[in-house]
Design an enzyme around this catalytic site. Structure first.
Site, PDB file in Angstrom:
ATOM      1  N   PHE A 113       0.854  -1.191   0.000  1.00  0.00           N
ATOM      2  CA  PHE A 113       0.000   0.000   0.000  1.00  0.00           C
ATOM      3  C   PHE A 113       0.892   1.243   0.000  1.00  0.00           C
ATOM      4  O   PHE A 113       1.888   1.286   0.715  1.00  0.00           O
ATOM      5  CB  PHE A 113      -0.876  -0.034   1.256  1.00  0.00           C
ATOM      6  CG  PHE A 113      -1.971   0.984   1.257  1.00  0.00           C
ATOM      7  CD1 PHE A 113      -3.104   0.804   0.488  1.00  0.00           C
ATOM      8  CD2 PHE A 113      -1.874   2.122   2.036  1.00  0.00           C
ATOM      9  CE1 PHE A 113      -4.124   1.750   0.495  1.00  0.00           C
ATOM     10  CE2 PHE A 113      -2.882   3.065   2.051  1.00  0.00           C
ATOM     11  CZ  PHE A 113      -4.011   2.882   1.277  1.00  0.00           C
ATOM     12  N   LYS A 210     -11.246  -1.848   8.696  1.00  0.00           N
ATOM     13  CA  LYS A 210     -11.574  -2.613   7.484  1.00  0.00           C
ATOM     14  C   LYS A 210     -12.404  -3.823   7.894  1.00  0.00           C
ATOM     15  O   LYS A 210     -13.559  -3.658   8.266  1.00  0.00           O
ATOM     16  CB  LYS A 210     -10.288  -2.976   6.750  1.00  0.00           C
ATOM     17  CG  LYS A 210      -9.631  -1.737   6.128  1.00  0.00           C
ATOM     18  CD  LYS A 210      -8.274  -1.998   5.505  1.00  0.00           C
ATOM     19  CE  LYS A 210      -7.725  -0.694   4.916  1.00  0.00           C
ATOM     20  NZ  LYS A 210      -6.281  -0.705   4.739  1.00  0.00           N
TER      21      LYS A 210
HETATM   22  C1  LIG Z   1      -5.662   0.678   4.602  1.00  0.00           C
HETATM   23  C2  LIG Z   1      -4.196   0.593   4.667  1.00  0.00           C
HETATM   24  C3  LIG Z   1      -3.424   1.622   5.240  1.00  0.00           C
HETATM   25  C4  LIG Z   1      -4.091   2.880   5.723  1.00  0.00           C
HETATM   26  O1  LIG Z   1      -3.365   3.491   6.741  1.00  0.00           O
HETATM   27  P1  LIG Z   1      -4.093   4.537   7.702  1.00  0.00           P
HETATM   28  O2  LIG Z   1      -2.993   5.171   8.451  1.00  0.00           O
HETATM   29  O3  LIG Z   1      -5.041   3.754   8.556  1.00  0.00           O
HETATM   30  O4  LIG Z   1      -4.846   5.496   6.833  1.00  0.00           O
HETATM   31  C5  LIG Z   1      -2.055   1.458   5.326  1.00  0.00           C
HETATM   32  N1  LIG Z   1      -1.455   0.334   4.865  1.00  0.00           N
HETATM   33  C6  LIG Z   1      -2.161  -0.666   4.300  1.00  0.00           C
HETATM   34  C7  LIG Z   1      -1.458  -1.885   3.818  1.00  0.00           C
HETATM   35  C8  LIG Z   1      -3.541  -0.560   4.164  1.00  0.00           C
HETATM   36  O5  LIG Z   1      -4.241  -1.516   3.573  1.00  0.00           O
END
Ligand SMILES: *Cc1c(COP(=O)(O)O)cnc(C)c1O
Length: 397
Positions: A113, A210
């Site tokens: 991500f 999630k």
């Molecule tokens: C959803 C997600 C995030 C989001 O990070 P936040 O700090 O909660 O906005 C980060 N890394 C991954 C792998 C995700 O799927």
């Protein structure tokens, strides 16, 4: 497996986006209202105290919730804590891991991500010690683990394709090469059985909004393996990670074990919401959940492939190689998803061309899958995505 009555979902909606924002558990509004009225409202600052001192135990909640999440990820009791956002927990885990090695390379993959990769870049800049980030194709990760790599930073389930990494296999390989592992479980916790202990993960992080239904803005979690918990440097050395926050000492001393990964004041209202969703998750058998999830994703893939020749499967075909989501590719994927949403089937879109559908057996069943397939088939067959109204992009896709 089905607990549809435990969730509040709008009438006429098939929600295939619980992998992005889990729906509202029916007891959450009542639990949050109770927190506001009976805890904050009635106890004021006393809410921080434990229940034996007539408080609401807010101060202990990050560790208590950590243990409840710990069951879902195979963590040893007392080695998970909750707070902050996932991006911050990625920063902390990675910084802690880097502090445990002299090697300067962080290895990750292009399926990670973006926030995880951005955080790594920012951290390298802050450290200013000549670290570098090596980003390779997911399939190449195993071969890229070598003696230069200090930390392997991976997300177990690819947010776009749902491709599942072999966490135990990659961790074993990394450890053989003297590499520490930070696993991001954002799309794993509540999606499939995870066993951080058996896999030997050094650090693991994830979010609770999630699959875990903690609500938008719900806090993240972090696991530190017991063998590191007494020595890890938390990087963000805030007062609530101090060994004695209320001694107000001049200098930081890390707290006991994973508690040192706490930073500042925890989000108490959000934790009340997370407690309500964990009341459901405490009763879920993850092996059973996984079997149900595979039944749903297999049925969905078969249905879509039988009716939508224009859609190409972007997820691994073998169920053991994917998480609990299925993605298809189409050049007009964005508009196609908007058209599906207008027909009551909520999935989402991930650039450049991924139509993504999450499967959550607690409130999705075979009939929902069949109904969703029928809608997608109509959207694609009748080219409903051509309607200009579906092409306007919102802030969140
Ligand atoms: C959803 C997600 C995030 C989001 O990070 P936040 O700090 O909660 O906005 C980060 N890394 C991954 C792998 C995700 O799927």
């Amino acid at each position: 497996m089905l607990r549809r009555g435990s969730f509040s979902l709008p009438e006429g909606v098939i929600y295939l986006d619980g992998n992005s924002l889990g729906p509202l558990p029916i007891h959450t509004p009542e639990r949050v209202a109770r927190m506001l009225r009976e805890e904050w409202g009635a106890m004021l600052i006393g809410g921080w105290n434990g229940v034996t001192r007539n408080g609401a135990g807010w101060m202990e909640q990050p560790m208590k919730l950590g243990d409840r999440i710990g069951r879902l990820i195979g963590a040893e009791p007392g080695h998970v804590t909750v707070g902050d956002t996932l991006s911050i927990k990625v920063f902390q885990a990675l910084a802690s891991a880097l502090a445990m090695t002299d090697r300067k390379v962080i290895l990750s993959d292009s399926g990670n991500f973006p926030s995880d990769l951005y955080i790594a870049e920012g951290l390298m800049g802050t450290l200013g010690q000549g670290h570098s980030l090596r980003v390779v194709e997911p399939e190449a990760v195993a071969d890229e683990i070598d003696g230069e790599v200090g930390v392997l930073l991976l997300t177990e389930v690819d947010y776009r394709t749902g491709r599942l990494h072999d966490m135990a296999g990659l961790t074993a390989r990394a450890h053989q090469a003297g590499v520490l592992c930070v696993w991001d479980l954002a799309h794993s916790a509540g999606a499939l059985p995870v066993d951080v202990r058996r896999a030997g993960a050094d650090f693991a992080v994830g979010c609770t909004y999630k699959y875990l239904n903690g609500g938008p803005g719900a806090p993240a979690f972090i696991y530190v393996a017991p063998r590191h918990a007494g020595s890890a440097r938390p990087a963000l050395s805030g007062w609530l990670g101090h060994d004695a926050p209320f001694a107000f000492e001049r200098s930081y001393r890390p707290g006991d074990g994973v508690a040192r990964m706490r930073v500042g004041t925890p989000p108490v209202i959000q934790m009340a919401a997370l407690e309500a969703s964990m009341d459901i998750w405490d009763t879920v058998d993850l092996q059973e959940l996984r079997l149900a999830s595979i039944r749903l994703t297999e049925r969905f893939i078969a249905g879509v492939e039988a009716t939508c020749p224009d859609l190409e499967l972007a997820s691994p075909r073998h169920p053991a190689a994917r998480g609990s989501q299925v993605s298809f590719q189409h050049p007009e994927g964005y508009a196609a998803i908007q058209a599906c949403i207008a027909q009551g089937v909520i999935g989402d879109f991930r650039a450049p061309d991924i139509m993504r559908f999450g499967f959550t057996p607690l409130y999705i069943d075979e009939d929902d899958v069949d109904a969703a397939v029928a809608v997608i088939a109509r959207v694609m067959g009748e080219r409903l995505w051509e309607d200009p109204r579906y092409r306007e992009r919102g802030a969140v896709t």
